[in-house]
Motif scaffolding. Structure first.
Motif, short mmCIF file in Angstrom:
data_model
loop_
_atom_site.label_atom_id
_atom_site.label_comp_id
_atom_site.label_asym_id
_atom_site.label_seq_id
_atom_site.Cartn_x
_atom_site.Cartn_y
_atom_site.Cartn_z
N UNK A 341 0.81 -1.21 0.00
CA UNK A 341 0.00 0.00 0.00
C UNK A 341 0.84 1.27 0.00
N UNK A 342 1.94 1.25 0.74
CA UNK A 342 2.83 2.40 0.76
C UNK A 342 3.49 2.62 -0.59
N UNK A 343 3.93 1.53 -1.23
CA UNK A 343 4.51 1.66 -2.56
C UNK A 343 3.49 2.22 -3.54
N UNK A 344 2.25 1.72 -3.46
CA UNK A 344 1.20 2.22 -4.34
C UNK A 344 1.00 3.72 -4.15
N UNK A 345 1.04 4.16 -2.91
CA UNK A 345 0.88 5.58 -2.61
C UNK A 345 1.98 6.40 -3.28
N UNK A 346 3.22 5.93 -3.18
CA UNK A 346 4.34 6.66 -3.79
C UNK A 346 4.21 6.71 -5.31
N UNK A 347 3.81 5.60 -5.90
CA UNK A 347 3.68 5.57 -7.36
C UNK A 347 2.51 6.42 -7.83
N UNK A 348 1.40 6.36 -7.10
CA UNK A 348 0.22 7.15 -7.50
C UNK A 348 0.47 8.65 -7.37
N UNK A 349 1.25 9.02 -6.37
CA UNK A 349 1.49 10.45 -6.14
C UNK A 349 2.67 10.99 -6.95
N UNK A 350 3.31 10.08 -7.72
CA UNK A 350 4.45 10.46 -8.58
C UNK A 350 5.61 11.02 -7.78
N UNK A 351 5.67 10.70 -6.47
CA UNK A 351 6.81 11.15 -5.68
C UNK A 351 8.08 10.38 -6.05
N UNK A 352 7.87 9.14 -6.50
CA UNK A 352 9.01 8.29 -6.81
C UNK A 352 8.75 7.58 -8.12
N UNK A 353 9.75 7.52 -8.97
CA UNK A 353 9.59 6.88 -10.26
C UNK A 353 9.79 5.38 -10.13
N UNK A 354 8.91 4.64 -10.81
CA UNK A 354 9.04 3.20 -10.83
C UNK A 354 10.39 2.84 -11.45
N UNK A 355 11.04 1.83 -10.92
CA UNK A 355 12.32 1.42 -11.46
C UNK A 355 13.47 1.75 -10.53
N UNK A 356 13.31 2.74 -9.65
CA UNK A 356 14.38 2.98 -8.67
C UNK A 356 14.19 2.03 -7.49
N UNK A 357 15.04 2.13 -6.50
CA UNK A 357 15.00 1.16 -5.40
C UNK A 357 14.62 1.81 -4.08
N UNK A 358 13.78 2.84 -4.15
CA UNK A 358 13.31 3.48 -2.92
C UNK A 358 12.02 2.85 -2.42
N UNK A 359 11.72 1.63 -2.86
CA UNK A 359 10.51 0.93 -2.43
C UNK A 359 10.62 0.50 -0.96
N UNK A 360 9.51 0.03 -0.41
CA UNK A 360 9.47 -0.39 0.99
C UNK A 360 9.62 -1.90 1.16
N UNK A 361 9.84 -2.63 0.07
CA UNK A 361 9.78 -4.09 0.11
C UNK A 361 10.73 -4.72 1.12
N UNK A 362 11.87 -4.07 1.38
CA UNK A 362 12.83 -4.61 2.35
C UNK A 362 12.77 -3.86 3.68
N UNK A 363 11.66 -3.16 3.93
CA UNK A 363 11.47 -2.38 5.14
C UNK A 363 12.42 -1.18 5.12
N UNK A 364 12.58 -0.52 6.28
CA UNK A 364 13.44 0.67 6.37
C UNK A 364 13.80 0.87 7.84
N UNK A 365 14.72 1.78 8.08
CA UNK A 365 15.14 2.05 9.45
C UNK A 365 16.02 0.95 10.01
N UNK A 366 16.08 0.82 11.34
CA UNK A 366 16.99 -0.16 11.95
C UNK A 366 16.62 -1.61 11.66
N UNK A 367 15.38 -1.85 11.20
CA UNK A 367 14.94 -3.22 10.94
C UNK A 367 14.91 -3.56 9.45
#
Length: 496
Positions: A341-367
């Motif tokens: 859902x978070x990835x969908x939000x980023x793609x829908x809002x055009x904040x991030x271009x598909x193809x880069x690696x700023x997705x949430x699939x591997x989580x973020x932060x210390x975990x």
């Protein structure tokens, strides 16, 4: 300062039962206004639900993860990053889950078995997290990635040999699951009999099939592996974890192995199959499946944005009442990060271009996922080998007929049927070429030894580096296969 595993933040005053703010309450989704995430509608099109939740509630929406168990689902990209990067406010320790501590989450539920207090790096905070994570990172860093790639390629070759002559296959059970399972099994020094039980139980836990039995089976098989490696250490991650200066006890060993092997046994096969689906169906990738590594890397990036293998997990618990993105979160209220859902939000809002690696699939932060590089390498090598060996591969059904596994936590196909020219017919329309020796089933070249290497691939008779038996007459009665081939046959039958 973040709290160690031994201490738990005390929640603030508890709202009365039945109150909509009562996290994890016993009411229904209808009574609390929470969206149920266990319905056929959600399983069929979760992205429509994510979008509706975002439009109705914003980035944080009330949901019911199973009957009587409520939570907040984060479907906003920036909000997800904020929560995952604030360990001083959002704990991963499930002992902060108010409803669970009050006995309102039945032990037999899927949620109670999947989201529960664990002495695991993914579910603890502060110094406890740093200690366990250091043991994981140090052990994983000893893996020779070049040796791992070579090993995966040899496994892939041996698996492709099993169905190449048939001209058709279901890639999920015959390739995607097995190539990952066998690679992970070798990385962790897991014998075939233990791996057979372990990976079937892990799949059952994520799918929600008798979660208590699955959890018990996972614990038993993990302990059997640990006992074996204490007696017979080898050049594998389990042995390195046992020998680490952090001196993990048996419970901690079980939990860290569950975290690491679980990532390889479930998300990685789905990453492989989801990427293959894109390569076989998306016009942007059509036309040249033998186009090289960049094509595969692009497909992996695509699915990590659009169909991440883990859709909704990374549960966080506010340590105190806090307002995030305009929503008031109560202490002890479970907040589930929706990677999809978070990835969908980023793609829908055009904040991030598909193809880069700023997705949430591997989580973020210390975990952030500690095995992301190894998992991606396994997927890349497996896909490249398949497309290299069978370049004319295509779906055997219409893309619209592919079905997704039910469940809110994972995103993977139930089957991926394909067809192609059988290997015996591939060269009939081509000019004659010098004959190349057929590969062993599987081949077993030497691999660098410990501490950075991997064991050699076992041959068809179960011994590393020894030639397998000669093939018999195709019309004659075939003996029961042993070694790797026998294991593959038994594991396939167990998954039917």
């Amino acid at each position: 300062m973040s709290q160690p595993y031994e201490s738990v933040a005390q929640p603030t005053a508890v709202p009365p039962p039945g109150c909509p703010a009562h996290a994890g309450g016993t009411g229904t989704g209808t009574g609390t206004g929470a969206e149920p995430l266990y319905t056929p509608e959600f399983f069929q099109d979760p992205y429509a639900v994510y979008k509706r939740l975002r439009e109705t509630h914003g980035p944080l929406a009330p949901v019911e993860i199973e009957p009587g168990v409520t939570a907040v689902l984060c479907v906003g990209y920036e909000t997800a990053l904020e929560i995952m990067r604030r360990p001083e406010t959002f704990s991963k320790d499930a002992r902060n889950w108010r409803a669970m501590t009050e006995g309102r989450v039945p032990e037999a539920t899927h949620a109670a078995q999947l989201i529960k207090p664990r002495a695991q790096a993914g579910w603890v905070d502060g110094e406890a997290h740093r200690r366990l994570r250091s043991a994981i990172d140090d052990s994983m860093s000893r893996i020779d990635l070049g040796a791992l790639r070579g090993y995966v390629e040899r496994i892939a070759d041996s698996l492709i040999d099993q169905f190449a002559a048939a001209g058709e296959a279901d890639l999920i059970p015959e390739y995607c699951q097995l190539v990952s399972m066998l690679a992970v099994g070798e990385l962790f020094g897991c014998p075939k009999d233990i791996a057979d039980r372990l990976f079937a139980a892990m799949a059952g836990l994520l799918d929600g099939r008798d979660p208590m039995a699955a959890a018990q089976e996972i614990d038993a098989t993990m302990r059997a592996l640990i006992e074996l490696k204490r007696r017979e250490p080898g050049p594998d991650v389990t042995s390195w974890l046992i020998a680490h200066p952090a001196r993990l006890n048996d419970e901690e060993m079980v939990e860290q192995l569950l975290l690491m092997m679980g990532m390889g046994s479930e998300p990685v096969p789905s990453l492989i199959s989801n990427a293959l689906r894109v390569l076989l169906t998306d016009e942007r990738f059509a036309g040249d499946l033998a186009g090289g590594g960049m094509l595969v890397e692009d497909a992996l990036d695509e699915v990590l944005w659009t169909d991440p293998p883990l859709s909704n997990l990374a549960v966080h618990f506010p340590l105190r009442d806090v307002t995030v993105s305009g929503t008031r979160l109560r202490a002890g209220e479970p907040v589930i990060i929706s990677f999809a859902g978070g990835n969908q939000d980023a793609l829908d809002s055009s904040q991030h271009k598909q193809g880069n690696r700023a997705h949430l699939a591997f989580s973020a932060g210390p975990h952030t996922c500690s095995g992301r590089n190894q998992g991606r390498l396994i997927a890349t090598a497996a896909i490249e080998k398949l497309l290299d060996r069978i370049p004319d591969i295509e779906l055997a059904v219409d893309a619209e007929k592919l079905e997704w596994r039910p469940g809110m936590y994972q995103r993977g196909l139930t089957a991926l049927p394909v067809r192609f020219a059988p290997v015996g017919e591939l060269s009939k329309s081509e000019p004659a070429a010098p004959a190349a020796p057929a590969p062993q089933v599987p081949a077993a070249p030497e691999v660098p030894p410990a501490p950075t290497g991997l064991p050699a691939v076992p041959d068809a008779e179960g011994a590393a580096g020894e030639p397998g038996g000669a093939p018999g007459d195709a019309d004659a009665a075939k003996p029961k296969p042993t070694g790797l081939l026998g294991f593959l046959a038994r594991w396939r039958r167990s998954r039917k």
